[in-house]
Design a protein around this motif. Structure first.
Motif, PDB file in Angstrom:
ATOM      1  N   PRO A  16      -3.834   2.929  -5.188  1.00 18.65           N
ATOM      2  CA  PRO A  16      -2.731   3.025  -4.230  1.00 18.65           C
ATOM      3  C   PRO A  16      -2.325   1.703  -3.585  1.00 18.65           C
ATOM      4  O   PRO A  16      -1.520   1.711  -2.659  1.00 18.65           O
ATOM      5  N   GLU A  56       7.931   4.962  -4.182  1.00 20.52           N
ATOM      6  CA  GLU A  56       7.166   4.331  -5.262  1.00 20.52           C
ATOM      7  C   GLU A  56       6.942   2.860  -4.959  1.00 20.52           C
ATOM      8  O   GLU A  56       7.693   2.244  -4.195  1.00 20.52           O
ATOM      9  N   THR A  65      -0.509   4.004  -8.266  1.00 19.79           N
ATOM     10  CA  THR A  65      -0.736   5.430  -8.456  1.00 19.79           C
ATOM     11  C   THR A  65      -1.639   5.969  -7.355  1.00 19.79           C
ATOM     12  O   THR A  65      -2.194   5.205  -6.557  1.00 19.79           O
ATOM     13  N   ARG A  66      -1.809   7.269  -7.357  1.00 17.24           N
ATOM     14  CA  ARG A  66      -2.738   7.919  -6.434  1.00 17.24           C
ATOM     15  C   ARG A  66      -4.136   7.295  -6.500  1.00 17.24           C
ATOM     16  O   ARG A  66      -4.812   7.147  -5.490  1.00 17.24           O
ATOM     17  N   HIS A  67      -4.553   6.888  -7.691  1.00 24.70           N
ATOM     18  CA  HIS A  67      -5.891   6.322  -7.854  1.00 24.70           C
ATOM     19  C   HIS A  67      -5.929   4.807  -7.647  1.00 24.70           C
ATOM     20  O   HIS A  67      -6.991   4.233  -7.473  1.00 24.70           O
ATOM     21  N   VAL A 113       0.868  -1.182   0.000  1.00 27.76           N
ATOM     22  CA  VAL A 113       0.000   0.000   0.000  1.00 27.76           C
ATOM     23  C   VAL A 113       0.898   1.224   0.000  1.00 27.76           C
ATOM     24  O   VAL A 113       1.842   1.296   0.794  1.00 27.76           O
ATOM     25  N   ILE A 114       0.613   2.164  -0.884  1.00 28.16           N
ATOM     26  CA  ILE A 114       1.363   3.418  -0.861  1.00 28.16           C
ATOM     27  C   ILE A 114       0.377   4.561  -0.619  1.00 28.16           C
ATOM     28  O   ILE A 114      -0.695   4.612  -1.215  1.00 28.16           O
ATOM     29  N   THR A 115       0.718   5.433   0.327  1.00 25.67           N
ATOM     30  CA  THR A 115      -0.072   6.646   0.544  1.00 25.67           C
ATOM     31  C   THR A 115       0.921   7.798   0.630  1.00 25.67           C
ATOM     32  O   THR A 115       2.132   7.575   0.593  1.00 25.67           O
ATOM     33  N   ARG A 116       0.393   9.011   0.777  1.00 26.02           N
ATOM     34  CA  ARG A 116       1.342  10.116   0.842  1.00 26.02           C
ATOM     35  C   ARG A 116       2.212  10.067   2.103  1.00 26.02           C
ATOM     36  O   ARG A 116       3.214  10.760   2.201  1.00 26.02           O
ATOM     37  N   ASN A 169      -7.099   4.980   0.830  1.00 21.55           N
ATOM     38  CA  ASN A 169      -7.166   6.204   0.052  1.00 21.55           C
ATOM     39  C   ASN A 169      -5.791   6.871   0.132  1.00 21.55           C
ATOM     40  O   ASN A 169      -5.252   7.053   1.226  1.00 21.55           O
ATOM     41  N   TYR A 170      -5.231   7.195  -1.005  1.00 21.60           N
ATOM     42  CA  TYR A 170      -3.856   7.713  -1.046  1.00 21.60           C
ATOM     43  C   TYR A 170      -3.666   8.946  -0.160  1.00 21.60           C
ATOM     44  O   TYR A 170      -2.665   9.077   0.541  1.00 21.60           O
ATOM     45  N   ASP A 171      -4.639   9.860  -0.190  1.00 22.07           N
ATOM     46  CA  ASP A 171      -4.457  11.141   0.513  1.00 22.07           C
ATOM     47  C   ASP A 171      -4.774  11.079   2.000  1.00 22.07           C
ATOM     48  O   ASP A 171      -4.201  11.828   2.780  1.00 22.07           O
TER      49      ASP A 171
END
Lengths: 261, 261
Positions: free
Chosen positions: B144, B126, B140-142, B7-10, B163-165
């Motif tokens: 994640p 990344e 990607t952001r969409h 999982v990638i988030t900001r 949710n990425y943000d």
């Protein structure tokens, strides 16, 4: 793809199906996948279909044609759900024998499967899954639901909720809808409208049924209620006890061993 | 089988993996599937593996050997996560070229895949998925999160929560554990211990990691809390509006049309 499920509890049966059908991403359409072959007062037979649509249509057509023509051994003459599952298997074999070789030449799957649930007067309600090879499997007290098609996304919620002895038909129906909704959310090859039927044991007629179109207010409320509750449930989860990466003497930390030094 | 997810988030990255490996139901074992190839302060590289264990082991061994020998273009010399994903793809192709034909003769799949996540000094964090064919895809952001192995059971909870943000690393970690737990409950080919690592963006070292064995008290509390909440959530669902089967003039009832009259 498709997602259909049947749930049997001591209170009766729930059968539910999505309606999406596709032959490649450029030919997406809808098709009914839940059918009622009952004779109220005498027998209830609910059928869900998955797989190659031309095969499942043919199987249902032949079964109906036999019934209409009063052919010996037609679905109305069979005296147990076991025999009806067997009959679906035999018709599936007949249809696949006609078409399978031709489809295989072009690498097209002729595979199809059925859920067959219901009750015949004097017998108990039963639920079967009929495989493409014509053999069939019965749902049991310990495995009270059966699924065909795109089954994995919607299985965890069924595993957590459905219980043969305790789950009411209303609860089973809501759980079936959540299972379908989770699948539709995670996989575009499963889509609305959702058809669902409820059969209450020993009534010998399909009690209730519903059809939920895309954007149906109930489906939206169900989804919203579920998502709100999930987020609340998520907030209530116990906190994680992380181990600091430099805390090498903790014996239950993540050991990042090299497989070759 | 296997189930790994990233999982990638900001806020950073979570990487998690089960540890079950099986070659048929009569040879079930455990294998580590989460690896740390970082150089703290310089680069963080976390890797999850799925598929044929002999292939993923070989890929990791060759990558480590190159690094140890200081071969030109080894993992420590690459300057972007894109290049590292590309490097994993190239090594995968090299190993599969050596073995694939021999495995195919006996209908054994040589297929394997990787999740590669991290950050190199001066770059953004990344997350990539490297396919068995050597090509690779970036989260990607969409989108994640990325999953490899037995991915379907655990996808609905990720779809609903991540949710990425907005999703914190702690929340992403809990969600990853729930996703793994749901998969383990529904599919016996995925099993403990669970390994998980957390990387906080721009720290350039793996912050925390944990290993949860079967019956780990936290995992049991997590599961219990979740199941209790799910049952409560279930009770709060709005009631169904069934249509009586004889109520033929309702226009949204389940239309049981015959496909042939």
């Amino acid at each position: 793809m498709t997602y259909c499920l049947g749930v049997i509890t001591r209170y009766g049966l729930i059968m539910a199906a999505d309606s999406r059908t596709n032959a490649g991403v450029d030919y997406v359409s809808t098709a009914q996948k839940l059918f009622d072959l009952s004779c109220p007062g005498e027998r209830v037979v609910l059928v869900c279909t998955a797989g190659n649509l031309s095969m499942t249509q043919s199987v249902l057509t032949l079964i109906r044609r036999d019934r209409k023509a009063g052919v010996q051994g037609n679905i109305n003459e069979l005296t147990t759900m076991y025999d009806i599952a067997h009959y679906f298997g035999a018709k599936t074999r007949q249809v696949l024998e006609q078409h399978q070789d031709w489809l295989q030449k072009d690498n097209i799957s002729a595979s199809c499967s059925f859920l067959v649930g219901g009750q015949i007067k004097g017998e108990l309600p039963e639920l079967y899954m009929v495989y493409s090879q014509g053999n069939f499997l019965r749902a049991t007290r310990h495995s009270p639901f059966l699924q065909i098609g795109e089954i994995k996304y919607g299985k965890p919620i069924l595993d957590r909720i459905i219980n043969y002895d305790d789950t009411s038909l209303d609860a089973a129906a809501k759980c079936a809808l959540l299972s379908l909704d989770s699948t539709m959310k995670s996989n575009i090859s499963v889509g609305p409208p959702i058809n669902m039927a409820m059969y209450e044991a020993d009534t010998l007629k399909v009690g209730y049924r519903l059809k939920l179109e895309r954007g149906d207010p109930y489906l939206l409320r169900l989804r919203k209620s579920w998502e709100t509750s999930l987020r609340q449930a998520f907030k209530k989860l116990p906190n994680l006890a992380w181990h600091d990466n430099e805390d090498q003497d903790q014996d239950n930390h993540l050991v990042m061993t090299d497989i070759l030094p």
